[in-house]
Design an enzyme around this catalytic site. Structure first.
Site, PDB file in Angstrom:
ATOM      1  N   ARG A   1      -3.065   4.880  -9.753  1.00 13.29           N
ATOM      2  CA  ARG A   1      -3.547   4.613  -8.383  1.00 13.29           C
ATOM      3  C   ARG A   1      -3.102   5.734  -7.437  1.00 13.29           C
ATOM      4  O   ARG A   1      -3.908   6.560  -7.016  1.00 13.29           O
ATOM      5  CB  ARG A   1      -3.031   3.234  -7.925  1.00 13.29           C
ATOM      6  CG  ARG A   1      -3.668   2.708  -6.650  1.00 13.29           C
ATOM      7  CD  ARG A   1      -3.090   3.271  -5.362  1.00 13.29           C
ATOM      8  NE  ARG A   1      -1.646   3.056  -5.196  1.00 13.29           N
ATOM      9  CZ  ARG A   1      -0.943   3.596  -4.220  1.00 13.29           C
ATOM     10  NH1 ARG A   1      -1.506   4.385  -3.320  1.00 13.29           N
ATOM     11  NH2 ARG A   1       0.366   3.383  -4.142  1.00 13.29           N
ATOM     12  N   ASP A   2      -1.822   5.803  -7.149  1.00 14.23           N
ATOM     13  CA  ASP A   2      -1.338   6.787  -6.170  1.00 14.23           C
ATOM     14  C   ASP A   2      -1.569   8.203  -6.695  1.00 14.23           C
ATOM     15  O   ASP A   2      -1.845   9.125  -5.925  1.00 14.23           O
ATOM     16  CB  ASP A   2       0.154   6.556  -5.904  1.00 14.23           C
ATOM     17  CG  ASP A   2       0.592   6.987  -4.514  1.00 14.23           C
ATOM     18  OD1 ASP A   2      -0.214   7.610  -3.803  1.00 14.23           O
ATOM     19  OD2 ASP A   2       1.747   6.695  -4.144  1.00 14.23           O
TER      20      ASP A   2
ATOM     21  N   HIS B   1      10.019   4.292  -3.149  1.00 18.79           N
ATOM     22  CA  HIS B   1       8.730   4.971  -3.431  1.00 18.79           C
ATOM     23  C   HIS B   1       8.832   6.362  -2.806  1.00 18.79           C
ATOM     24  O   HIS B   1       8.574   6.554  -1.621  1.00 18.79           O
ATOM     25  CB  HIS B   1       7.595   4.144  -2.808  1.00 18.79           C
ATOM     26  CG  HIS B   1       6.221   4.707  -2.999  1.00 18.79           C
ATOM     27  ND1 HIS B   1       5.309   4.188  -3.899  1.00 18.79           N
ATOM     28  CD2 HIS B   1       5.574   5.730  -2.401  1.00 18.79           C
ATOM     29  CE1 HIS B   1       4.170   4.855  -3.828  1.00 18.79           C
ATOM     30  NE2 HIS B   1       4.302   5.804  -2.920  1.00 18.79           N
TER      31      HIS B   1
ATOM     32  N   CYS C   1      -1.496  11.140  -0.919  1.00 20.97           N
ATOM     33  CA  CYS C   1      -2.187  10.080  -0.180  1.00 20.97           C
ATOM     34  C   CYS C   1      -3.287  10.729   0.638  1.00 20.97           C
ATOM     35  O   CYS C   1      -3.030  11.689   1.358  1.00 20.97           O
ATOM     36  CB  CYS C   1      -1.223   9.335   0.733  1.00 20.97           C
ATOM     37  SG  CYS C   1      -2.076   8.129   1.788  1.00 20.97           S
TER      38      CYS C   1
ATOM     39  N   ASN D   1       3.933  11.655  -6.260  1.00 22.51           N
ATOM     40  CA  ASN D   1       5.105  10.785  -6.360  1.00 22.51           C
ATOM     41  C   ASN D   1       6.095  11.438  -7.311  1.00 22.51           C
ATOM     42  O   ASN D   1       5.728  12.291  -8.113  1.00 22.51           O
ATOM     43  CB  ASN D   1       4.722   9.439  -6.994  1.00 22.51           C
ATOM     44  CG  ASN D   1       3.738   8.679  -6.163  1.00 22.51           C
ATOM     45  OD1 ASN D   1       2.545   8.886  -6.298  1.00 22.51           O
ATOM     46  ND2 ASN D   1       4.223   7.819  -5.321  1.00 22.51           N
TER      47      ASN D   1
HETATM   48  P1  HMG Z   1     -12.926   0.040   8.205  1.00 25.59           P
HETATM   49  O1  HMG Z   1     -13.868   1.184   8.168  1.00 25.59           O
HETATM   50  O2  HMG Z   1     -12.194  -0.212   9.457  1.00 25.59           O
HETATM   51  O3  HMG Z   1     -13.553  -1.363   7.763  1.00 25.59           O
HETATM   52  O4  HMG Z   1     -11.897   0.253   6.991  1.00 25.59           O
HETATM   53  P2  HMG Z   1     -14.977  -1.932   7.571  1.00 25.59           P
HETATM   54  O5  HMG Z   1     -14.778  -3.395   7.409  1.00 25.59           O
HETATM   55  O6  HMG Z   1     -15.886  -1.424   8.666  1.00 25.59           O
HETATM   56  O7  HMG Z   1     -15.478  -1.337   6.161  1.00 25.59           O
HETATM   57  C1  HMG Z   1     -15.980  -0.023   5.980  1.00 25.59           C
HETATM   58  C2  HMG Z   1     -16.836  -0.008   4.749  1.00 25.59           C
HETATM   59  O8  HMG Z   1     -16.058  -0.316   3.586  1.00 25.59           O
HETATM   60  C3  HMG Z   1     -17.942  -1.063   4.770  1.00 25.59           C
HETATM   61  O9  HMG Z   1     -19.006  -0.535   3.972  1.00 25.59           O
HETATM   62  C4  HMG Z   1     -17.333  -2.233   4.038  1.00 25.59           C
HETATM   63  O10 HMG Z   1     -18.292  -3.082   3.470  1.00 25.59           O
HETATM   64  C5  HMG Z   1     -16.515  -1.535   2.966  1.00 25.59           C
HETATM   65  P3  HMG Z   1     -20.312   0.099   4.661  1.00 25.59           P
HETATM   66  O11 HMG Z   1     -20.921  -1.030   5.443  1.00 25.59           O
HETATM   67  O12 HMG Z   1     -19.805   1.191   5.580  1.00 25.59           O
HETATM   68  O13 HMG Z   1     -21.113   0.565   3.495  1.00 25.59           O
HETATM   69  N1  HMG Z   1     -15.305  -2.262   2.548  1.00 25.59           N
HETATM   70  C6  HMG Z   1     -14.927  -2.406   1.267  1.00 25.59           C
HETATM   71  N2  HMG Z   1     -15.510  -2.022   0.113  1.00 25.59           N
HETATM   72  C7  HMG Z   1     -14.864  -2.335  -1.032  1.00 25.59           C
HETATM   73  N3  HMG Z   1     -13.674  -2.996  -1.071  1.00 25.59           N
HETATM   74  C8  HMG Z   1     -13.066  -3.393   0.067  1.00 25.59           C
HETATM   75  C9  HMG Z   1     -13.705  -3.110   1.306  1.00 25.59           C
HETATM   76  N4  HMG Z   1     -13.385  -3.342   2.591  1.00 25.59           N
HETATM   77  C10 HMG Z   1     -14.372  -2.824   3.325  1.00 25.59           C
HETATM   78  N5  HMG Z   1     -11.900  -4.042   0.009  1.00 25.59           N
HETATM   79  C11 HMG Z   1     -10.326  -0.530   5.355  1.00 25.59           C
HETATM   80  C12 HMG Z   1     -10.805  -0.631   6.802  1.00 25.59           C
HETATM   81  C13 HMG Z   1      -9.006  -1.261   5.254  1.00 25.59           C
HETATM   82  C14 HMG Z   1     -11.355  -1.203   4.459  1.00 25.59           C
HETATM   83  C15 HMG Z   1     -10.167   0.967   5.002  1.00 25.59           C
HETATM   84  O14 HMG Z   1      -9.373   1.563   5.984  1.00 25.59           O
HETATM   85  C16 HMG Z   1      -9.559   1.185   3.648  1.00 25.59           C
HETATM   86  O15 HMG Z   1     -10.125   0.857   2.613  1.00 25.59           O
HETATM   87  N6  HMG Z   1      -8.353   1.799   3.616  1.00 25.59           N
HETATM   88  C17 HMG Z   1      -7.652   2.076   2.389  1.00 25.59           C
HETATM   89  C18 HMG Z   1      -6.963   3.408   2.481  1.00 25.59           C
HETATM   90  C19 HMG Z   1      -6.187   3.675   1.208  1.00 25.59           C
HETATM   91  O16 HMG Z   1      -6.484   3.157   0.151  1.00 25.59           O
HETATM   92  N7  HMG Z   1      -5.134   4.541   1.312  1.00 25.59           N
HETATM   93  C20 HMG Z   1      -4.317   4.897   0.212  1.00 25.59           C
HETATM   94  C21 HMG Z   1      -3.429   3.799  -0.263  1.00 25.59           C
HETATM   95  S1  HMG Z   1      -1.959   3.589   0.726  1.00 25.59           S
HETATM   96  C22 HMG Z   1      -0.853   4.791   0.137  1.00 25.59           C
HETATM   97  O17 HMG Z   1      -1.238   5.634  -0.620  1.00 25.59           O
HETATM   98  C23 HMG Z   1       0.582   4.688   0.547  1.00 25.59           C
HETATM   99  C24 HMG Z   1       1.467   4.139  -0.567  1.00 25.59           C
HETATM  100  O18 HMG Z   1       1.372   4.912  -1.747  1.00 25.59           O
HETATM  101  C25 HMG Z   1       2.952   4.124  -0.110  1.00 25.59           C
HETATM  102  C26 HMG Z   1       3.427   5.462   0.489  1.00 25.59           C
HETATM  103  O19 HMG Z   1       3.367   6.494  -0.205  1.00 25.59           O
HETATM  104  O20 HMG Z   1       3.834   5.428   1.657  1.00 25.59           O
HETATM  105  C27 HMG Z   1       1.088   2.691  -0.919  1.00 25.59           C
HETATM  106 MG    MG Z   2       2.447   6.769  -2.122  1.00 19.75          MG
END
Ligand code: HMG
Ligand code: MG
Length: 283
Positions: free
Chosen positions: A13-14, A205, A238, A247
């Site tokens: 994933r990450d 992490h 990320c 990571n």
């Molecule tokens: P948004 O644009 O505000 O929300 O995103 P929305 O409701 O308008 O949705 C946008 C589009 O996504 C729409 O599609 C939805 O239907 C679709 P469109 O109409 O434009 O075709 N949608 C989805 N599709 C599939 N699965 C879903 C889903 N939800 C909406 N679950 C949202 C808000 C939260 C969805 C967006 O910001 C998002 O997906 N963010 C995820 C970002 C991400 O994954 N980042 C990386 C992970 S975090 C990380 O790496 C940190 C970590 O490792 C720890 C660290 O290192 O600190 C964990």
């Molecule tokens: Mg991370």
């Protein structure tokens, strides 16, 4: 018997989420299967997020459907909203994770909402996860510094960590998202956190920006933490944290665990197969 330390493998994933070129679904499946064979008991296989935001994870359901499940392994996925949770349940995930930030700038960049608003989305996720018998892990990003807002106060990290635990997360993984931590700053953060949160509820992490991640695992072990996220071959980053590198490499975490006399239960020889797949992806 030596204390056990859990390695939570987040490479699939990450490690993959910010790669520009789409990694074939079969390669992701091979990587996860190799990690299962190496004895990793916690594998974050994918995330059910918006494919507009993270195109690399668009094949989450196919990945989950294609893996060979090993007994005793918990296959996890990130779920930012109820839609993600429903998809994770349908795909047969064993556990899910909600992810919040300790800084407003990163929350906005990663989730398109404030920190408080993100908690509003988590509450129904928790309810539905519990109804489906899934454990929920919490992530808290930018615990040392944020690429947009600068250094994060320890009090802020403590407050959001407590909120994730109150919500029902079984542990909170503390993300040094951009690898800004030094042994002193991370040590001070744990000193503050542990006054209010038990070490067994926390995981480390660490991203290895400045080659400090191994030292940070040592500091965390010294503070009583026994769970660490790691990425096979050091894959990672990320997409919403500019400059976030991989990571900490799973092998590096295993080395620190062994050097400190703890036990991890992972077959280092079998891990080589997964490392070869990871190297092929990075090449
Ligand atoms: P948004 O644009 O505000 O929300 O995103 P929305 O409701 O308008 O949705 C946008 C589009 O996504 C729409 O599609 C939805 O239907 C679709 P469109 O109409 O434009 O075709 N949608 C989805 N599709 C599939 N699965 C879903 C889903 N939800 C909406 N679950 C949202 C808000 C939260 C969805 C967006 O910001 C998002 O997906 N963010 C995820 C970002 C991400 O994954 N980042 C990386 C992970 S975090 C990380 O790496 C940190 C970590 O490792 C720890 C660290 O290192 O600190 C964990
Ligand atoms: Mg991370």
């Amino acid at each position: 018997m030596a204390d056990h330390v859990t390695v939570f493998e987040v490479g699939p994933r990450d490690g993959l989420q910010s790669l520009g070129a789409q990694v074939p679904t079969d390669t992701k499946i091979d990587l996860i299967d190799a990690l299962s064979r190496a004895g990793l008991k916690k594998i974050e296989a994918t995330s059910f997020v918006s494919p507009r935001w993270v195109p690399q994870m668009a094949d989450a359901a196919e990945v989950m459907a294609g893996i060979t499940r090993a007994e005793g392994v918990s296959y996890a996925a990130l779920t930012p909203n109820l839609r993600g949770l429903e998809a994770a349940v349908a795909a047969g995930c064993d556990e899910v994770a909600v992810f919040a930030a300790a800084s407003e700038g990163f929350s906005r960049a990663n989730l398109n909402c404030s920190i408080e608003e993100s908690f509003g989305r988590f509450a129904p996720i928790m309810r539905q996860a519990q109804e489906n018998g899934l454990r929920v892990r919490g992530y808290l990003s930018t615990v040392i510094a944020c690429p947009f807002d600068g250094p994060t106060p320890a009090e802020t990290v403590t407050r959001w960590t407590e909120r994730l635990l109150e919500l029902g997360c079984y542990e909170v993984s503390l993300g040094d998202t951009i690898g800004a931590g030094q042994p002193e700053t991370v040590g001070r953060l744990f000193d503050a956190l542990l006054e209010r949160v038990p070490a067994e509820k926390l995981a480390g992490h660490f991203h290895d920006t400045h080659g400090q991640a191994g030292a940070l695992v040592e500091v965390a072990l010294d503070h009583g933490l026994r769970s660490f996220d790691a990425s096979v071959g050091g894959l990672g980053g990320c997409p919403y944290a500019p400059g976030a590198p991989g990571n900490i490499d799973t092998r590096a975490v295993l080395s620190v665990i062994e050097a400190r006399g703890f036990e991890h239960g992972i077959d280092i020889n079998a891990l080589q197969k997964a490392e070869r797949i990871a190297a092929g992806i990075s090449a």
